[in-house]
Write a protein that holds these residues in place. Structure first.
Motif, PDB file in Angstrom:
ATOM      1  N   UNK A   1      -5.929  18.351   8.556  1.00 59.07           N
ATOM      2  CA  UNK A   1      -5.736  16.913   8.320  1.00 59.07           C
ATOM      3  C   UNK A   1      -5.896  16.127   9.624  1.00 59.07           C
ATOM      4  N   UNK A   2      -5.454  16.713  10.751  1.00 61.17           N
ATOM      5  CA  UNK A   2      -5.603  16.041  12.047  1.00 61.17           C
ATOM      6  C   UNK A   2      -7.084  15.850  12.382  1.00 61.17           C
ATOM      7  N   UNK A   3      -7.916  16.852  12.046  1.00 59.44           N
ATOM      8  CA  UNK A   3      -9.356  16.737  12.304  1.00 59.44           C
ATOM      9  C   UNK A   3      -9.984  15.675  11.388  1.00 59.44           C
TER      10      UNK A   3
ATOM     11  N   UNK B   1      -1.963  20.797   8.368  1.00 60.60           N
ATOM     12  CA  UNK B   1      -1.898  19.582   9.173  1.00 60.60           C
ATOM     13  C   UNK B   1      -2.909  19.569  10.307  1.00 60.60           C
ATOM     14  N   UNK B   2      -3.406  20.742  10.699  1.00 61.53           N
ATOM     15  CA  UNK B   2      -4.474  20.754  11.706  1.00 61.53           C
ATOM     16  C   UNK B   2      -5.779  20.270  11.074  1.00 61.53           C
TER      17      UNK B   2
ATOM     18  N   UNK C   1      -3.509   9.633  14.271  1.00 64.54           N
ATOM     19  CA  UNK C   1      -2.796   9.254  13.044  1.00 64.54           C
ATOM     20  C   UNK C   1      -1.779  10.271  12.523  1.00 64.54           C
ATOM     21  N   UNK C   2      -2.049  11.563  12.714  1.00 66.82           N
ATOM     22  CA  UNK C   2      -1.110  12.545  12.143  1.00 66.82           C
ATOM     23  C   UNK C   2      -0.055  13.014  13.153  1.00 66.82           C
TER      24      UNK C   2
ATOM     25  N   UNK D   1       2.289  21.132   0.517  1.00 68.57           N
ATOM     26  CA  UNK D   1       1.382  20.806  -0.577  1.00 68.57           C
ATOM     27  C   UNK D   1       0.569  19.546  -0.352  1.00 68.57           C
ATOM     28  N   UNK D   2       1.207  18.571   0.277  1.00 67.83           N
ATOM     29  CA  UNK D   2       0.600  17.246   0.331  1.00 67.83           C
ATOM     30  C   UNK D   2       1.248  16.446   1.449  1.00 67.83           C
ATOM     31  N   UNK D   3       0.492  15.545   2.055  1.00 65.89           N
ATOM     32  CA  UNK D   3       1.053  14.739   3.142  1.00 65.89           C
ATOM     33  C   UNK D   3       0.481  13.341   3.094  1.00 65.89           C
ATOM     34  N   UNK D   4       1.320  12.374   3.364  1.00 64.24           N
ATOM     35  CA  UNK D   4       0.862  10.980   3.385  1.00 64.24           C
ATOM     36  C   UNK D   4       1.519  10.250   4.553  1.00 64.24           C
ATOM     37  N   UNK D   5       0.767   9.385   5.177  1.00 63.68           N
ATOM     38  CA  UNK D   5       1.297   8.568   6.280  1.00 63.68           C
ATOM     39  C   UNK D   5       1.043   7.102   5.980  1.00 63.68           C
ATOM     40  N   UNK D   6       2.028   6.277   6.260  1.00 66.17           N
ATOM     41  CA  UNK D   6       1.814   4.834   6.347  1.00 66.17           C
ATOM     42  C   UNK D   6       2.155   4.452   7.773  1.00 66.17           C
ATOM     43  N   UNK D   7       1.152   3.937   8.479  1.00 66.45           N
ATOM     44  CA  UNK D   7       1.303   3.702   9.914  1.00 66.45           C
ATOM     45  C   UNK D   7       1.391   2.190  10.135  1.00 66.45           C
TER      46      UNK D   7
ATOM     47  N   UNK E   1      -8.371  13.198  10.299  1.00 64.73           N
ATOM     48  CA  UNK E   1      -7.832  11.958  10.865  1.00 64.73           C
ATOM     49  C   UNK E   1      -8.654  11.484  12.050  1.00 64.73           C
TER      50      UNK E   1
ATOM     51  N   UNK F   1      -3.237   3.999   6.792  1.00 66.04           N
ATOM     52  CA  UNK F   1      -2.720   4.936   5.780  1.00 66.04           C
ATOM     53  C   UNK F   1      -3.616   6.152   5.767  1.00 66.04           C
ATOM     54  N   UNK F   2      -3.019   7.283   5.442  1.00 68.46           N
ATOM     55  CA  UNK F   2      -3.813   8.512   5.404  1.00 68.46           C
ATOM     56  C   UNK F   2      -3.057   9.516   4.544  1.00 68.46           C
ATOM     57  N   UNK F   3      -3.738  10.084   3.543  1.00 68.79           N
ATOM     58  CA  UNK F   3      -3.051  11.055   2.690  1.00 68.79           C
ATOM     59  C   UNK F   3      -4.020  12.143   2.244  1.00 68.79           C
ATOM     60  N   UNK F   4      -3.491  13.313   1.985  1.00 70.51           N
ATOM     61  CA  UNK F   4      -4.310  14.435   1.514  1.00 70.51           C
ATOM     62  C   UNK F   4      -3.438  15.499   0.875  1.00 70.51           C
ATOM     63  N   UNK F   5      -4.071  16.252  -0.028  1.00 67.75           N
ATOM     64  CA  UNK F   5      -3.435  17.444  -0.597  1.00 67.75           C
ATOM     65  C   UNK F   5      -4.089  18.666   0.028  1.00 67.75           C
ATOM     66  N   UNK F   6      -3.298  19.694   0.216  1.00 70.41           N
ATOM     67  CA  UNK F   6      -3.827  20.936   0.791  1.00 70.41           C
ATOM     68  C   UNK F   6      -4.136  21.869  -0.369  1.00 70.41           C
TER      69      UNK F   6
ATOM     70  N   UNK G   1      -7.585  18.264  18.989  1.00 69.11           N
ATOM     71  CA  UNK G   1      -8.647  17.742  18.115  1.00 69.11           C
ATOM     72  C   UNK G   1      -9.783  17.134  18.939  1.00 69.11           C
TER      73      UNK G   1
END
Lengths: 127, 132
Positions: free
Chosen positions: B57-59, B54-55, A41-42, A69-75, B61, B75-80, A31
């Motif tokens: 999402x990484x960008x 996730x790539x 973060x990911x 479908x969806x992803x969430x992180x709590x860091x 991020x 915190x970070x969240x997204x739908x694809x 990135x």
């Protein structure tokens, strides 16, 4: 189809994953982040996805048909080199919509007794 | 950077190409062939190779991290919602922008928009960052 008895169950890995600076640098390089002092973060997904797949491989889920479908992180704190992360995964919810299975998996990454990152992956198993 | 409530944050553009998808696969461990192998991708009904969600999402991020520095994302969240299609020999541009939704207790909640051309590729993309 997911074995319904597994919903709510937590599976903990028997081996932790040691985070190297090299693995952080490699992930960050894709990135365009040079020389980070902590993981992007990911980054947790590079540990949790593989670990949760191993933990849930006998769950009845057809991994060859899985779409993310969806992803969430709590860091709680950023992952750093030297962390020794143990993954535990819980199938939180499961529903079937038009033949597609929608599964939400929570993975917690602990370093020692500290929770570092919680991630939630919503996976869709296509009919 | 000082953020204000409701502020629209400047868009940034990120390139995605086949070489980066291979590099992301190696860095993340996600070697699903739909992200690398055109004939495989087409055989499962896709238009072409698609980027790892996730790539993307990484960008996004990275965009979030740059607002308040590395390690600031809580915190970070997204739908694809739509695939990022990556034809051979092409740099696909991902444009990420943001808006400040909440500012409280040293934290900022940011709504992110990620577009490829006219297509919105992430849905409900949000992050919380710790302001330094």
């Amino acid at each position: 189809m997911l074995d319904p008895d597994l919903i709510g169950r937590t599976f903990t890995g028997d081996k932790s994953v040691k985070v190297s600076q090299e693995s952080i640098t490699k992930f960050a390089a894709v990135i365009g982040e040079p020389n980070l002092d902590c993981a992007p973060p990911t980054f947790a997904i590079s540990i949790s996805l593989d670990q949760s797949q191993k933990l849930l491989q006998d769950s009845g889920l057809d991994w060859t048909r899985v779409v993310h479908g969806e992803q969430k992180f709590e860091i709680l704190r950023p992952i750093v080199a030297g962390d020794d992360l143990l993954c535990s995964s819980t199938i939180e919810t499961h529903r079937v919509v038009a033949g597609n299975e929608i599964v939400s998996v929570r993975s917690d990454l602990h370093s020692g007794s500290d929770l570092v990152v919680s991630t939630w992956s919503t996976l869709v198993v296509r009919a | 950077m000082t953020l204000t409530l409701g502020q629209e944050l400047a868009p940034k553009s990120y390139s995605i190409n086949r070489a980066l998808l291979k590099q992301y696969a190696d860095a993340s461990g996600d070697q699903n062939p739909i992200h690398q192998d055109e004939s495989f991708a087409k055989s499962v009904g896709l238009a072409d190779v698609i980027a790892h969600g996730m790539f993307t999402m990484a960008l996004a991020g990275k965009y979030l991290s740059e607002l308040a520095g590395s390690g600031s994302v809580k915190e970070f969240s997204a739908k694809f919602i739509k695939p990022v299609v990556v034809p051979a020999g092409v740099d696909v541009e991902l444009v990420v922008s943001g808006k400040v939704l909440e500012l409280e207790g040293g934290l900022a909640k940011i709504e992110l928009t990620a577009m490829c051309g006219q297509v919105k590729v992430l849905g409900m993309a949000k992050g919380v960052i710790k302001l330094s």
